[in-house]
Scaffold this motif. Structure first.
Motif, PDB file in Angstrom:
ATOM      1  N   ARG A  93       1.009  -1.609   0.078  1.00 59.67           N
ATOM      2  CA  ARG A  93      -0.312   0.066   0.449  1.00 59.67           C
ATOM      3  C   ARG A  93       0.983   1.442  -0.574  1.00 59.67           C
ATOM      4  N   TYR A  97       3.755   7.123  -0.806  1.00 63.59           N
ATOM      5  CA  TYR A  97       4.571   7.620   0.009  1.00 63.59           C
ATOM      6  C   TYR A  97       5.604   7.450  -0.808  1.00 63.59           C
ATOM      7  N   LEU A 121     -13.388  -1.010   0.011  1.00 64.33           N
ATOM      8  CA  LEU A 121     -12.012   0.168  -0.812  1.00 64.33           C
ATOM      9  C   LEU A 121     -10.878   1.041  -0.630  1.00 64.33           C
ATOM     10  N   ASP A 125      -8.673   9.437  -3.058  1.00 67.53           N
ATOM     11  CA  ASP A 125      -9.121  11.157  -4.268  1.00 67.53           C
ATOM     12  C   ASP A 125      -8.114  12.053  -2.832  1.00 67.53           C
TER      13      ASP A 125
HETATM   14  C1  EPZ Z   1      -3.444   3.154   7.224  1.00 67.84           C
HETATM   15  O1  EPZ Z   1      -4.304   2.452   5.694  1.00 67.84           O
HETATM   16  C2  EPZ Z   1      -2.585   1.469   7.702  1.00 67.84           C
HETATM   17  N1  EPZ Z   1      -1.948   1.294   6.437  1.00 67.84           N
HETATM   18  C3  EPZ Z   1      -3.428   0.897   7.534  1.00 67.84           C
HETATM   19  O2  EPZ Z   1      -3.059  -0.635   7.953  1.00 67.84           O
HETATM   20  C4  EPZ Z   1      -4.799   0.888   8.465  1.00 67.84           C
HETATM   21  O3  EPZ Z   1      -5.059  -0.563   8.662  1.00 67.84           O
HETATM   22  C5  EPZ Z   1      -5.226   1.882   8.213  1.00 67.84           C
HETATM   23  O4  EPZ Z   1      -4.501   2.816   8.132  1.00 67.84           O
HETATM   24  C6  EPZ Z   1      -6.269   3.129   9.444  1.00 67.84           C
HETATM   25  O5  EPZ Z   1      -5.269   3.259  10.681  1.00 67.84           O
HETATM   26  C7  EPZ Z   1      -0.742   1.832   6.203  1.00 67.84           C
HETATM   27  O6  EPZ Z   1      -0.068   2.923   7.202  1.00 67.84           O
HETATM   28  C8  EPZ Z   1       0.632   1.066   5.587  1.00 67.84           C
HETATM   29  P1  EPZ Z   1      -6.760   4.676   5.325  1.00 67.84           P
HETATM   30  P2  EPZ Z   1      -4.611   3.794   4.710  1.00 67.84           P
HETATM   31  O7  EPZ Z   1      -5.973   6.259   4.642  1.00 67.84           O
HETATM   32  O8  EPZ Z   1      -3.624   5.344   4.656  1.00 67.84           O
HETATM   33  C9  EPZ Z   1     -10.812   6.034   3.517  1.00 67.84           C
HETATM   34  C10 EPZ Z   1      -2.291  -2.265   8.446  1.00 67.84           C
HETATM   35  O9  EPZ Z   1      -2.365  -3.930   8.519  1.00 67.84           O
HETATM   36  N2  EPZ Z   1     -10.408   6.368   2.202  1.00 67.84           N
HETATM   37  O10 EPZ Z   1      -6.894   5.844   6.970  1.00 67.84           O
HETATM   38  O11 EPZ Z   1      -4.778   3.789   3.277  1.00 67.84           O
HETATM   39  C11 EPZ Z   1     -10.543   4.443   3.665  1.00 67.84           C
HETATM   40  O12 EPZ Z   1     -11.485   3.926   2.436  1.00 67.84           O
HETATM   41  C12 EPZ Z   1      -2.731  -1.411   7.370  1.00 67.84           C
HETATM   42  O13 EPZ Z   1      -1.424  -2.153   8.459  1.00 67.84           O
HETATM   43  C13 EPZ Z   1     -10.970   7.660   1.482  1.00 67.84           C
HETATM   44  O14 EPZ Z   1     -12.134   7.796   1.382  1.00 67.84           O
HETATM   45  O15 EPZ Z   1      -5.423   4.263   5.644  1.00 67.84           O
HETATM   46  C14 EPZ Z   1     -10.743   4.201   4.955  1.00 67.84           C
HETATM   47  O16 EPZ Z   1     -12.567   3.768   4.780  1.00 67.84           O
HETATM   48  C15 EPZ Z   1      -3.973  -2.542   6.822  1.00 67.84           C
HETATM   49  N3  EPZ Z   1     -10.409   8.813   0.775  1.00 67.84           N
HETATM   50  C16 EPZ Z   1     -10.382   5.508   5.857  1.00 67.84           C
HETATM   51  O17 EPZ Z   1     -10.641   6.720   4.910  1.00 67.84           O
HETATM   52  C17 EPZ Z   1      -8.594   8.027   0.817  1.00 67.84           C
HETATM   53  O18 EPZ Z   1      -7.959   9.451  -0.417  1.00 67.84           O
HETATM   54  C18 EPZ Z   1      -9.530   5.571   6.211  1.00 67.84           C
HETATM   55  O19 EPZ Z   1      -8.366   5.136   4.794  1.00 67.84           O
HETATM   56  C19 EPZ Z   1      -8.254   7.375   1.543  1.00 67.84           C
HETATM   57  C20 EPZ Z   1      -8.584   6.859   2.604  1.00 67.84           C
END
Ligand code: EPZ
Length: 430
Positions: A93, A97, A121, A125
């Motif tokens: 993922r 960065y 998903l 965005d």
């Molecule tokens: C980070 O993912 C972690 N990954 C995840 O850990 C963790 O579950 C998550 O944060 C929540 O704490 C890494 O640090 C590499 P988010 P990330 O952007 O950054 C929505 C693990 O097991 N969203 O905080 O991808 C998204 O769909 C992993 O170590 C948008 O809508 O998570 C979600 O519902 C799995 N648009 C919510 O926000 C965007 O542009 C939170 O996602 C970005 C996210």
């Protein structure tokens, strides 16, 4: 085929040292490319995801050395700016960065689109909105994300959802933008704060990380540093839940108890005793756990990355528990595997209703993603008899030496690669 074999039924007892936080290490490794000076990072966990990111930056000319145990030395003074697309980066993922980190310095970046665990998903965005607000043009085509900018200019950005990844990415890009950037509705996770501290140690000016408004004043360039990554909140939480689920007594070293408050509070409600001091935490679970309700939320709420583990522990608690997942929409895939072990869990959209039963029974199961895999290991430790878990490459993305650390706590677990090794284990623990 590689798999874990576990003989369940032994309580975890003893001491374990927690490693550096994977989800802090990934952006910090990326951010280390923002200077031409030498950067040394301590406490980098040696897991598949960090190795993938290191291979990706090496593929564009960054020199990376593991100088001593858990210390990584990075020299990004000879980067050749071409698309970043090696095989391992395609599976993680955190590839994105590299955009936030490299945009300010290189002005035109192409990185293969991120994948990562299939837990719902995962749009980007908000990352794109942030880069565009800073003046970049962002496009996705042919499986790549391209970002370019003649100049980056500070901006006021309000995130529509609290996103760890978007907060981190925008924070990195803004460090080398001209003027002031404000990120509102920012994520407050410990690794967001850790990255801000790391960037500041390189000469950046980031204020407010850990609150929902982060202010960044851009600087012209960053310099070298030596920095130690925080302990892994999720690895620590996984061991806490494993201790609770097996009715054990485990002392965790190298933890920040403050980061574990939501987990400690929940496990206390479930009947565990928790003792904390400085960088140590002890959890004692002397009797059957109580049922409870859990809702995942952004920090400081209960982390989604511990939802599968706590649900698994609740599968043998006394009474009915309700677990609501509010961050990702597809994070209950492991429930089918737990059902094979006798668990009684009903999933209705984003809620799991868990009817606690006396015990689980060993079975052959598959890990669907990283944290679910860790949860299934806990299930194997709780269960009567033998459990085999396939798909362990997921677990190895984020846990360093998990079988060895569990064995030191009295667990009977091995990673096997053949039927012969499997049978040998079964004979040993029959
Ligand atoms: C980070 O993912 C972690 N990954 C995840 O850990 C963790 O579950 C998550 O944060 C929540 O704490 C890494 O640090 C590499 P988010 P990330 O952007 O950054 C929505 C693990 O097991 N969203 O905080 O991808 C998204 O769909 C992993 O170590 C948008 O809508 O998570 C979600 O519902 C799995 N648009 C919510 O926000 C965007 O542009 C939170 O996602 C970005 C996210």
């Amino acid at each position: 085929m590689e798999q874990f074999i576990i003989r369940g039924g032994s309580p975890l007892v003893g001491e374990v040292t927690i490693g550096g936080a994977k989800n802090a290490a990934l952006p910090i490794l990326a951010a280390a490319t923002m200077t031409n000076d030498i950067v040394e990072i301590e406490n980098v966990p040696d897991v598949k995801d960090t190795r993938a990111l290191i291979e990706a930056i090496e593929s564009i000319g960054v020199r990376v050395q593991r100088t001593e145990d858990s210390v990584v030395r990075i020299d990004a003074s000879h980067v050749k700016n071409h698309p970043i697309e090696n095989e391992s980066i395609k599976r993680i993922r955190a590839s994105y960065y590299l955009i936030g980190a490299m945009l300010g310095k290189y002005k035109d970046i192409n990185v293969v689109l991120p994948s990562g665990c299939d837990i719902g998903l995962r749009p980007i965005d908000q990352h794109i909105k942030g880069f565009e607000a800073l003046g970049a043009e962002v496009d996705t085509a042919h499986g790549f994300i391209n970002a370019k900018a003649e100049r980056l200019l500070g901006a006021h950005i309000y995130l529509d959802v609290v996103s760890v990844g978007a907060t981190i990415n925008i924070m990195m890009a803004a460090c080398l933008a001209e003027g002031k950037t404000t990120i509102e509705n920012a994520a407050k996770e410990p690794h967001v704060v850790d990255l801000a501290n790391f960037l500041n140690s390189m000469g950046a000016n980031v204020r407010g990380a850990g609150t929902d408004v982060i202010r960044i004043r851009g600087v012209q360039k960053l310099h070298g540093t030596r920095y130690a990554i925080i302990p892994d909140q999720i690895e620590a939480g996984t061991f806490m839940v494993a201790a609770a689920a097996t009715h054990g007594d485990v002392t965790l070293h190298n933890v920040i108890p403050k980061h574990l408050e939501s987990i400690s509070a929940k496990l206390s409600e479930m009947g565990c005793r928790i003792h904390e001091s400085d960088d140590m935490l002890r959890i004692v679970a002397a009797r059957r756990l109580n049922a409870t309700h859990v809702k995942t939320l952004p920090y400081p709420g209960f982390p989604t990355d511990l939802q599968p583990q706590i649900t698994t522990a609740l599968s043998t608690a006394g009474g009915t528990s309700i677990v609501s997942e509010s961050i990702f929409e597809n994070r209950f895939k492991y429930v089918d595997e737990l059902t094979k072990m006798g668990a009684r869990i009903k999933v209705e959209s984003s809620t799991a209703i868990v009817t606690g039963r006396e015990y689980l029974t060993g079975a052959q199961i598959n890990a669907p993603d990283l944290r679910a895999g860790a949860a299934l290991v806990i299930a194997g430790l709780m269960a009567e008899g033998f459990t085999t878990i396939r798909g362990i490459h997921f677990v190895e993305r984020g846990y360093e030496n998990l079988p060895a650390k569990l064995t030191a706590l009295g667990a009977k677990i091995e990673k096997t690669d053949s039927e012969r090794e499997l049978q040998k284990f079964k004979l040993k623990y029959a």
